[in-house]
Design a protein around this motif. Structure first.
Motif, mmCIF file in Angstrom:
data_model
loop_
_atom_site.group_PDB
_atom_site.id
_atom_site.type_symbol
_atom_site.label_atom_id
_atom_site.label_comp_id
_atom_site.label_asym_id
_atom_site.label_seq_id
_atom_site.Cartn_x
_atom_site.Cartn_y
_atom_site.Cartn_z
ATOM 1 N N SER A 1 50.574 34.335 44.314
ATOM 2 C CA SER A 1 50.010 34.961 43.115
ATOM 3 C C SER A 1 48.687 34.334 42.679
ATOM 4 O O SER A 1 48.058 34.800 41.736
ATOM 5 C CB SER A 1 51.015 34.903 41.961
ATOM 6 O OG SER A 1 51.308 33.558 41.655
ATOM 7 N N SER A 2 48.252 33.264 43.358
ATOM 8 C CA SER A 2 46.919 32.725 43.052
ATOM 9 C C SER A 2 45.870 33.774 43.423
ATOM 10 O O SER A 2 46.132 34.683 44.201
ATOM 11 C CB SER A 2 46.690 31.411 43.813
ATOM 12 O OG SER A 2 47.592 30.419 43.345
ATOM 13 N N GLN A 3 44.675 33.624 42.848
ATOM 14 C CA GLN A 3 43.689 34.713 42.922
ATOM 15 C C GLN A 3 42.399 34.293 43.610
ATOM 16 O O GLN A 3 41.950 33.152 43.459
ATOM 17 C CB GLN A 3 43.302 35.151 41.495
ATOM 18 C CG GLN A 3 44.429 35.700 40.665
ATOM 19 C CD GLN A 3 44.704 37.153 40.952
ATOM 20 O OE1 GLN A 3 43.773 37.953 41.030
ATOM 21 N NE2 GLN A 3 45.961 37.488 41.145
ATOM 22 N N VAL A 4 41.803 35.241 44.314
ATOM 23 C CA VAL A 4 40.409 35.101 44.739
ATOM 24 C C VAL A 4 39.607 36.109 43.929
ATOM 25 O O VAL A 4 39.849 37.313 44.020
ATOM 26 C CB VAL A 4 40.215 35.408 46.235
ATOM 27 C CG1 VAL A 4 38.778 35.123 46.639
ATOM 28 C CG2 VAL A 4 41.176 34.609 47.068
ATOM 29 N N ILE A 5 38.701 35.601 43.120
ATOM 30 C CA ILE A 5 37.886 36.455 42.260
ATOM 31 C C ILE A 5 36.479 36.455 42.847
ATOM 32 O O ILE A 5 35.846 35.405 42.946
ATOM 33 C CB ILE A 5 37.854 35.896 40.820
ATOM 34 C CG1 ILE A 5 39.278 35.691 40.302
ATOM 35 C CG2 ILE A 5 37.025 36.798 39.904
ATOM 36 C CD1 ILE A 5 39.424 34.494 39.376
ATOM 37 N N GLY B 1 49.627 29.215 51.564
ATOM 38 C CA GLY B 1 48.892 29.814 50.445
ATOM 39 C C GLY B 1 49.344 31.228 50.134
ATOM 40 O O GLY B 1 49.450 31.616 48.963
ATOM 41 N N SER B 2 49.638 32.013 51.171
ATOM 42 C CA SER B 2 49.927 33.432 50.921
ATOM 43 C C SER B 2 51.391 33.670 50.577
ATOM 44 O O SER B 2 51.748 34.784 50.180
ATOM 45 C CB SER B 2 49.513 34.273 52.135
ATOM 46 O OG SER B 2 50.190 33.843 53.293
ATOM 47 N N SER C 1 46.539 24.451 48.382
ATOM 48 C CA SER C 1 47.145 23.969 47.133
ATOM 49 C C SER C 1 47.417 25.086 46.141
ATOM 50 O O SER C 1 47.935 24.831 45.054
ATOM 51 C CB SER C 1 46.230 22.930 46.480
ATOM 52 O OG SER C 1 44.987 23.517 46.168
ATOM 53 N N GLY C 2 47.064 26.324 46.486
ATOM 54 C CA GLY C 2 47.271 27.425 45.546
ATOM 55 C C GLY C 2 46.281 27.442 44.397
ATOM 56 O O GLY C 2 46.538 28.046 43.352
ATOM 57 N N THR C 3 45.146 26.786 44.591
ATOM 58 C CA THR C 3 44.098 26.798 43.569
ATOM 59 C C THR C 3 43.311 28.104 43.663
ATOM 60 O O THR C 3 42.814 28.440 44.732
ATOM 61 C CB THR C 3 43.136 25.614 43.797
ATOM 62 O OG1 THR C 3 43.897 24.402 43.787
ATOM 63 C CG2 THR C 3 42.065 25.569 42.736
ATOM 64 N N SER C 4 43.214 28.837 42.568
ATOM 65 C CA SER C 4 42.455 30.083 42.596
ATOM 66 C C SER C 4 40.989 29.797 42.883
ATOM 67 O O SER C 4 40.491 28.698 42.630
ATOM 68 C CB SER C 4 42.613 30.834 41.271
ATOM 69 O OG SER C 4 43.926 31.358 41.165
ATOM 70 N N SER D 1 44.935 38.829 45.260
ATOM 71 C CA SER D 1 45.881 37.698 45.275
ATOM 72 C C SER D 1 45.877 37.025 46.637
ATOM 73 O O SER D 1 45.482 37.618 47.644
ATOM 74 C CB SER D 1 47.291 38.198 44.950
ATOM 75 O OG SER D 1 47.795 38.922 46.061
ATOM 76 N N PHE D 2 46.333 35.766 46.662
ATOM 77 C CA PHE D 2 46.458 35.054 47.937
ATOM 78 C C PHE D 2 47.408 35.815 48.877
ATOM 79 O O PHE D 2 47.224 35.787 50.090
ATOM 80 C CB PHE D 2 46.975 33.631 47.713
ATOM 81 C CG PHE D 2 45.924 32.633 47.305
ATOM 82 C CD1 PHE D 2 44.678 33.039 46.820
ATOM 83 C CD2 PHE D 2 46.169 31.264 47.418
ATOM 84 C CE1 PHE D 2 43.703 32.113 46.445
ATOM 85 C CE2 PHE D 2 45.204 30.327 47.056
ATOM 86 C CZ PHE D 2 43.975 30.751 46.573
#
Lengths: 549, 549
Positions: free
Chosen positions: A25-29, A19-20, A246-249, A41-42
């Motif tokens: 570039s996926s996000q945790v909001i 994931g990282s 899976s890189g899902t934000s 970002s991841f």
């Protein structure tokens, strides 16, 4: 003949790494309630997970499989602990902040947690418990909240950001056996002490792969998942781990679980998949009726935890264009066991009967129905039995504590190792589960099972009946027979014989109760469910006025 | 601390069970070429797999991990063997019917296959080999074909349908160690003997889960997968197992791999996902241009095996509305290693550079680039090295045969166990792989690598150049230097100095070849690839006329 494939363990450190890096570039909001959500970002989550692991090992002396507890809402810092703690070989213990104080104390002591990571906003909950938490050496506080409530407490207190600041982002994640424990979650059983389920690296990894599959949610980096279900409740149904793999934000609601902020965060951050129990969605639906928020970004709303009212599912779909997906699971099943995707080739209207079931079992989850005598029943959509399940993310025992052996209560595990779910229902020939009752509420009458819930639903269809509860009572001839307790509407004229005739047209003759009682109200639990224990006790104590009809 | 989860192995028998029960109504459609495709439900496939296992055990005496070979096209009977053979504990050995006779003989003897399941249409290929196949006791023939070519052969000959008829559909699939071998596939290496990769139950199961995920193809029972890639070639890229696990229907082309029948079966059966090498798709594209077939049911066409011409991808998308998905893998990687899904948030045009790469590594696949000196290179999109991979469905050795130990050639496996892929390229910071050459064709010049393919592409951009091949030749000062062999177009006027100037504007100065040769044609392998071995040998033998330019 052994294969020639590499022997690479399925570990949380690999979820963290993938994931990282690949999905950096996926996000945790994280919702903050102040109009400026916090974004990370991841890749940053991965770096901060490395720093946290360094802090836990180098500063707090965490070693081996020690337990690290979290008392936190759904937010980025909690996610970092989700990844760092198991990846370093320790065990993450998520504390359910809704447990009563005595149960929280019990589970922290039972798990022998050495460290508690806590949201500042939850310090008022934690502080009074600390004197009784003998194993806890460190409390690490994250985010806003009055730290002074911890003044004078025995454990050392740390500020999360100060603790991890300046430490290396890279951590030498050890290569672990995939069957080692990664995370610990206690059931909030209504009877007896809470029981711990110790998820393995393997079970978390496989469950994450399944959650990302077409059979489940098929999430990709083009999705944003909103886990409203708390991260202290069966790992938020496994969605944070699955998303990182899976890189899902991720859109994290933190403590803002009320309908208005939920509607606001959905409108502004546009998640595509969301998961929560029905009451949350019921509240959101009412909010949407008044507030006019746009929730059309959601392609799937996953509902589980208890049966979802069909009207709620229809309203979401017809008014808001949001498809509701029914799922079944429990703490002991990681939790995803079945999902109500309809079969291929049906019209939207033909799909409804399938979508209202508890769903079709996922690959890796094997199911069988155990009948009243323990015999395995056919998948014919009619035979009613207790659901038993088996699979690599299904519990085979409960955690025995730091000094205890895992234990396998007979009512929870069959002799050949399957989990007894306590759920009673049918399975159709094409594998759709329909639950009708809890095993403890079923009436075991002469080798057949009678569903209390079906009798209640049939009775409550009578215009004069406000509420009805059916419980098993001892019977000399049949073992058990149903007792129907009925609350009439104000001014209703029905009598018990009339109600029995009404019921006789709707259920099989041998299921008809002989014992009836008119009561003022059905006793309820603290969360509003029928408390059938109370009715059974009142009957046993002779406190109910019972008529033979 | 051990987890409390059940220890359930990931086995092919579980794929078989799940597909044939929960997804029992999904279909395997086998093309017959006569306008009436053969249809069989997953439930029937499961029942017939049980009958086949009974026949193999009870009639042919198959025991333990004996090898059962298949010499078959993609069809339902082959799928039944795919499931039954590993599920019963034996090992499925898929024979590549395009191998030369001596290599086929070698691999059957090396694997010590006891039984060969063969399509009747392939008997003319098998019959001449039988005298040299000492381990084979039984030949089981399926479908139409002249059986008389087997008259007098040593193995016993059986008709598939007669063999399985009347046997029980239920088989007591044994509980196997998930690390046991399930299937054996030999590489068709151009040098040396073919080498066997023994996939495990675990690797097949995990690879199937990955193939069904959003990161890959996200297939569900609403999809139909068309594996044009043969089932004897890396398990048809794992798609049959993946489909059975997710309930995705399968369209099997059998021996009808020509553009016209492919176009016809796509139009009439409407598959949603298809997979093949670029030459197949090139042929189909040409067929579509003339035939007017409708292939719009396809939502994804997976291309792998070799680099796909960008024009082919664009044409499929722009003319036929079919999205082409580039993937990378090899026999040793089960095979899916990376897939070129673009990142989120881009326009269609911005996605193209990502979609033309070999893709982004999937979860469970770890990648690194090894530089000329063996050092690990950064993911900067510039540093060029040999791709090495690791993961639970990546080979860590080759099969040593019935009496041999697995072996790990140094040029195939690093000392710490990673697979050396022999592919050379770059990885971008966000994890996209771009291959530029094969390791054996790279020119290792003074500690730097020069891609032969890049020089060739640059040269072939010159209007006077018909073909150009660049190979490494020994150089006293630099170790190796590039030799450019050029085929001029008829009537072309360019000279070598002019070509060098042309090249100098397109590549770095230190990469420019000093040695040049004008040749009549580039030598080719049997499948039409440049045969650089021949050029290197001709140079070494002094057979090429080389100019220093």
């Amino acid at each position: 003949m052994l294969s020639t494939m590499q022997d690479i363990p399925l570990t949380v450190s690999r979820i963290l790494r993938h994931g990282s890096t690949i999905h950096g570039s996926s996000q945790v909001i994280t919702w903050t309630g102040d109009g400026a959500p916090h974004r990370r970002s991841f890749a940053e989550v991965g770096a901060r997970a490395g720093r946290l692991a360094h802090a836990l090992r180098d500063e707090l002396g965490v070693r081996g499989d020690q337990r690290i507890a979290t008392l936190m809402w759904n937010n980025a810092v909690h996610l970092e602990a989700y990844l760092a703690v198991p990846a370093m070989g320790a065990v993450l213990h998520t504390l359910n902040l809704r447990l009563p104080a005595d149960q929280l104390t019990f589970i922290v002591n039972h798990a022998a947690d050495r460290v508690i990571l806590v949201d500042g906003s939850l310090l008022p909950l934690l502080a009074p418990l600390l004197p009784a938490l003998d194993s806890v050496d460190h409390v690490v506080v994250s985010g806003p909240g009055d730290r002074s409530v911890l003044d004078g407490c025995r454990p050392r207190v740390h500020d999360h950001e100060e603790l991890i600041a300046g430490r290396p982002a890279a951590y030498p994640w050890p290569e672990l056996d995939e069957r080692e424990a990664a995370a610990l979650c206690y059931t909030s059983g209504t009877t007896g002490d809470p029981k711990g389920v110790a998820y393995s690296h393997r079970s978390i990894y496989l469950h994450s792969m399944q959650a990302n599959s077409g059979e489940s949610f098929a999430t990709t980096p083009h999705d944003i998942t909103l886990p409203v279900v708390p991260m202290f409740h069966v790992n938020a149904w496994g969605l944070p781990h699955a998303a990182f793999l899976s890189g899902t934000s991720l859109l994290m609601p933190d403590r803002f679980l009320q309908p208005a902020p939920l509607a606001e965060m959905i409108e502004s951050e546009r998640p595509t998949v969301a998961a929560a129990v029905p009451t949350i969605w019921q509240g959101l639906l009412e909010e949407l009726a008044s507030g006019g928020r746009d929730v059309s970004s959601l392609r799937a709303v996953v509902i589980g935890g208890s049966a979802c009212p069909p009207a709620l599912m229809r309203d979401f779909e017809e008014i808001h264009g949001v498809r509701v997906l029914h799922a079944w699971g429990m703490t002991e099943t990681s939790p995803i066991g079945s999902i109500a995707h309809p079969p291929a080739g049906l019209t939207a209207e033909e799909e409804w009967p399938y979508r209202l079931t508890q769903g079709r079992f996922l690959s890796s989850v094997e199911a069988r129905l155990a009948g009243p005598g323990g015999d395995v029943l056919p998948w014919d959509g009619k035979s009613t039995g207790e659901l038993e399940v088996r699979g690599p993310w299904i519990a085979g025992a409960y955690y025995g504590g730091a000094d205890g052996e895992p234990f396998r209560p007979e009512d929870k595990f069959s002799p050949d190792g399957w989990l007894r779910t306590g759920d009673v229902g049918t399975i159709s020939p094409d594998g759709y589960l329909t639950l009708t009752d809890r095993a403890k509420d079923v009436i075991k009458s002469g080798g057949e099972w009678i569903s209390s819930v079906e009798l209640e639903n049939a009775l409550m269809a009578h215009p004069d009946v406000a509420e009805a509860a059916v419980v098993a009572v001892p019977d000399e001839r049949w073992g058990e027979r149903p007792l129907a307790s009925v609350v009439l509407r104000e001014g209703a004229s029905a009598d018990l014989a009339g109600l029995k005739s009404f019921l006789a047209e709707r259920v099989a003759r041998w299921q008809l109760p002989e014992r009836w009682s008119l009561i003022e109200a059905v006793p309820k639990t603290s969360v509003g469910k029928f408390d059938k224990k109370v009715l059974r006790r009142r009957y046993a104590d002779g406190e109910l006025e019972v008529s033979e009809v």
